[in-house]
Design a protein around this motif. Structure first.
Motif, mmCIF file in Angstrom:
data_model
loop_
_atom_site.group_PDB
_atom_site.id
_atom_site.type_symbol
_atom_site.label_atom_id
_atom_site.label_comp_id
_atom_site.label_asym_id
_atom_site.label_seq_id
_atom_site.Cartn_x
_atom_site.Cartn_y
_atom_site.Cartn_z
ATOM 1 N N THR A 23 28.537 -56.527 68.230
ATOM 2 C CA THR A 23 29.150 -56.918 69.496
ATOM 3 C C THR A 23 28.156 -57.637 70.404
ATOM 4 O O THR A 23 28.510 -58.624 71.042
ATOM 5 N N THR A 24 26.934 -57.181 70.445
ATOM 6 C CA THR A 24 25.934 -57.775 71.337
ATOM 7 C C THR A 24 25.430 -59.123 70.842
ATOM 8 O O THR A 24 25.316 -60.075 71.613
ATOM 9 N N HIS A 25 25.135 -59.222 69.543
ATOM 10 C CA HIS A 25 24.465 -60.415 69.028
ATOM 11 C C HIS A 25 25.362 -61.383 68.261
ATOM 12 O O HIS A 25 25.010 -62.549 68.099
ATOM 13 N N LEU A 26 26.502 -60.898 67.774
ATOM 14 C CA LEU A 26 27.354 -61.757 66.948
ATOM 15 C C LEU A 26 28.716 -62.044 67.580
ATOM 16 O O LEU A 26 29.546 -62.716 66.973
ATOM 17 N N GLY A 27 28.960 -61.540 68.766
ATOM 18 C CA GLY A 27 30.187 -61.874 69.476
ATOM 19 C C GLY A 27 31.445 -61.176 69.000
ATOM 20 O O GLY A 27 32.557 -61.600 69.332
ATOM 21 N N TYR A 28 31.313 -60.099 68.258
ATOM 22 C CA TYR A 28 32.483 -59.332 67.823
ATOM 23 C C TYR A 28 32.991 -58.468 68.967
ATOM 24 O O TYR A 28 32.236 -58.110 69.873
ATOM 25 N N THR A 29 34.275 -58.132 68.922
ATOM 26 C CA THR A 29 34.850 -57.190 69.879
ATOM 27 C C THR A 29 35.385 -55.980 69.119
ATOM 28 O O THR A 29 35.803 -56.096 67.963
#
Length: 129
Positions: A23-29
């Protein structure tokens, strides 16, 4: 047969650590989460499910396996050097620095806190096409 989505399920020791990395580095939710489980998504990439090693929802022969030897690769349309710099600046170790292969693949790799190898790739015409 028609697929409606693609998901990779990774069995890891620390679900929260991988969840935070994605979530922080790869933009996943986070779509759903519970003790030992997280379902992550991103509109332009494969969904990721994280399961705690030993979780009872898996068949006994799968419970203690780890996502070892797997490379989760994401193809980008340019900007590899910038993404490598962004991740490095965020304190992420680049476990395989940016390089170009003769078959037309330019890539670099990072590794999440649970040892999941994440590769970023850009394709071009091979040198000897």
């Amino acid at each position: 047969m028609q697929f409606t989505a693609s998901t990779v399920s990774l069995t890891v020791d620390d679900v929260a650590a991988s969840q935070a990395f994605f979530t922080t580095h790869l933009g996943y939710t986070v779509q759903q989460a519970a003790d030992g489980f997280a379902s992550l998504s991103r509109a332009d990439a494969v969904d990721v499910v994280l399961l705690a090693r030993g979780i009872q929802v898996l068949p006994p022969e799968q419970r203690d396996r780890h996502a070892d030897g797997l490379i989760l690769a994401f193809t980008l349309d340019g900007g590899l050097a910038e993404q490598q710099k962004r991740l490095r600046d965020a304190g992420i170790e680049i476990t395989m620095p940016l390089r170009k292969e003769p078959w037309g693949e330019t890539l670099f790799q990072v590794t999440d806190p649970n040892g999941v190898i994440i590769q970023f790739v850009e394709w071009s015409t091979p040198e000897h096409a």
